[in-house]
Design a protein around this motif. Structure first.
Motif, short mmCIF file in Angstrom:
data_model
loop_
_atom_site.label_atom_id
_atom_site.label_comp_id
_atom_site.label_asym_id
_atom_site.label_seq_id
_atom_site.Cartn_x
_atom_site.Cartn_y
_atom_site.Cartn_z
N THR A 1 9.67 -25.97 -21.20
CA THR A 1 8.22 -25.81 -21.09
C THR A 1 7.71 -26.50 -19.83
N VAL A 2 6.75 -25.85 -19.16
CA VAL A 2 6.09 -26.41 -17.98
C VAL A 2 4.59 -26.30 -18.19
N LEU A 3 3.88 -27.41 -18.11
CA LEU A 3 2.43 -27.42 -18.23
C LEU A 3 1.81 -27.42 -16.85
N LEU A 4 0.89 -26.49 -16.61
CA LEU A 4 0.19 -26.36 -15.33
C LEU A 4 -1.28 -26.69 -15.58
N LEU A 5 -1.73 -27.82 -15.06
CA LEU A 5 -3.02 -28.36 -15.48
C LEU A 5 -3.94 -28.65 -14.29
N ASP A 6 -5.23 -28.49 -14.54
CA ASP A 6 -6.28 -28.91 -13.61
C ASP A 6 -6.79 -30.26 -14.10
N SER A 7 -6.38 -31.34 -13.45
CA SER A 7 -6.68 -32.68 -13.96
C SER A 7 -8.17 -32.98 -13.98
N SER A 8 -8.98 -32.27 -13.17
CA SER A 8 -10.42 -32.52 -13.16
C SER A 8 -11.08 -32.02 -14.44
N ARG A 9 -10.36 -31.24 -15.24
CA ARG A 9 -10.91 -30.69 -16.47
C ARG A 9 -10.24 -31.26 -17.72
N ILE A 10 -9.57 -32.39 -17.57
CA ILE A 10 -8.92 -33.05 -18.70
C ILE A 10 -9.29 -34.53 -18.68
N GLN A 11 -9.67 -35.04 -19.84
CA GLN A 11 -9.94 -36.47 -19.97
C GLN A 11 -9.39 -36.98 -21.30
N VAL A 12 -8.96 -38.23 -21.28
CA VAL A 12 -8.55 -38.92 -22.50
C VAL A 12 -9.60 -39.99 -22.77
N LEU A 13 -10.30 -39.85 -23.88
CA LEU A 13 -11.47 -40.68 -24.12
C LEU A 13 -11.36 -41.44 -25.45
N ILE B 1 -5.27 -51.62 -32.46
CA ILE B 1 -5.91 -50.39 -32.95
C ILE B 1 -6.72 -49.73 -31.84
N GLY B 2 -6.74 -48.43 -31.83
CA GLY B 2 -7.54 -47.66 -30.89
C GLY B 2 -7.80 -46.29 -31.47
N GLU B 3 -8.85 -45.64 -31.01
CA GLU B 3 -9.20 -44.30 -31.52
C GLU B 3 -9.55 -43.42 -30.33
N TYR B 4 -8.76 -42.37 -30.13
CA TYR B 4 -8.86 -41.55 -28.92
C TYR B 4 -8.89 -40.07 -29.25
N THR B 5 -9.33 -39.30 -28.25
CA THR B 5 -9.24 -37.85 -28.36
C THR B 5 -9.02 -37.25 -26.97
N LEU B 6 -8.67 -35.97 -26.96
CA LEU B 6 -8.48 -35.23 -25.72
C LEU B 6 -9.69 -34.34 -25.48
N GLU B 7 -10.25 -34.41 -24.29
CA GLU B 7 -11.29 -33.48 -23.88
C GLU B 7 -10.69 -32.52 -22.86
N LEU B 8 -10.59 -31.26 -23.22
CA LEU B 8 -10.04 -30.24 -22.33
C LEU B 8 -11.09 -29.16 -22.12
N ARG B 9 -11.53 -29.01 -20.86
CA ARG B 9 -12.58 -28.05 -20.53
C ARG B 9 -11.96 -26.85 -19.83
N ASN B 10 -12.62 -25.70 -19.96
CA ASN B 10 -12.19 -24.47 -19.28
C ASN B 10 -10.70 -24.19 -19.54
N GLU B 11 -10.42 -23.78 -20.75
CA GLU B 11 -9.03 -23.55 -21.16
C GLU B 11 -8.30 -22.61 -20.21
N ASN B 12 -9.01 -21.63 -19.63
CA ASN B 12 -8.34 -20.67 -18.75
C ASN B 12 -8.09 -21.21 -17.35
N ALA B 13 -8.42 -22.48 -17.10
CA ALA B 13 -8.09 -23.11 -15.82
C ALA B 13 -6.72 -23.79 -15.87
N HIS B 14 -6.05 -23.70 -17.01
CA HIS B 14 -4.74 -24.30 -17.20
C HIS B 14 -3.75 -23.22 -17.63
#
Length: 228
Positions: A173-185, A209-222
């Motif tokens: 598997t190879v992930l091709l990502l636009d880092s400007s549209r991904i955040q870990v918050l 302890i920590g509580e996080y989620t993934l914010e991924l915007r514009n799915e078709n940019a990846h």
């Protein structure tokens, strides 16, 4: 425009150190409790990386319940527009990653979106395949030995991409990502921290302890290449 959602996931690990361990002088460690805090935090960061790539939300009750653990959706579960596999829809049929495959995938993502892929995330097998892209430009040392070229940045016709190695990307598997549209918050006030717990007996303890989620915007940019 449409609103997408994800849930936050709690990551926690318990730390316990006995009174004897705290009283004696450890080899190479100034404070055993602080050392254990650091070790558990590193473990949780690895767990967080795994969930960011491979996380799946429950089909029922994605927000969690008394019997269903609340988990975030990872990058892989979001990607559906730009998916590529050998021999599918005219994609080159090689099961080993080639430069032709990588450039074709980058071109299709560029055509289908306003995104700019600048991050390629791979496991060990595909990282070695990318290193092979430059074997035709092999260099030699003064002693005549071959100098190994390790590719950490790949420049294509469609942009410059950093190559990031992750142990959690599935083989093939190879992930091709636009880092400007991904955040870990983190949830507000819930980034990784140490929370002391009530002492029980002759020991000190607490919880990282920590509580996080993934914010991924514009799915078709990846995009993702799979089946290699």
């Amino acid at each position: 425009r449409s609103r997408r959602s994800n849930t936050t996931q709690i990551f926690a690990a318990t730390v316990e150190v006995s009174g004897s361990e705290l009283a004696v002088r450890q080899v190479g460690v100034r404070d055993e409790l602080d050392y254990q805090k650091g070790q558990r935090t590193r473990e949780l960061l690895r767990d967080l990386e795994n969930c960011l790539i491979n996380g799946r939300a429950p089909a029922a009750n994605p927000e969690g319940s008394a019997t269903v653990r609340r988990t975030m959706r990872g990058i892989g579960s979001f990607l559906s527009s730009n998916t590529f596999a050998p021999g599918v829809s005219g994609f080159p049929n090689s099961t080993d990653l080639t430069e032709e495959q990588l450039n074709l995938a980058l071109r299709e993502i560029w055509r289908n979106s306003a995104g700019q892929v600048d991050l390629i995330v791979v496991g060990g097998q595909e990282k070695r395949a990318i290193n092979q892209f430059v074997t035709s430009n092999r260099r030699y040392s003064a002693g005549g030995e071959v100098v190994k070229d390790l590719v950490s940045v790949y420049e294509s016709d469609f942009g410059i991409c950093r190559i990031v190695l992750s142990r959690w990307v599935a083989p093939g598997t190879v992930l091709l990502l636009d880092s400007s549209r991904i955040q870990v918050l983190p949830l507000s006030g819930r980034s990784f921290h140490y929370k002391p717990l009530a002492a029980t007996g002759d020991r000190e303890g607490g919880q990282i302890i920590g509580e996080y989620t993934l914010e991924l915007r514009n799915e078709n940019a990846h995009g993702v290449i799979s089946g290699l």
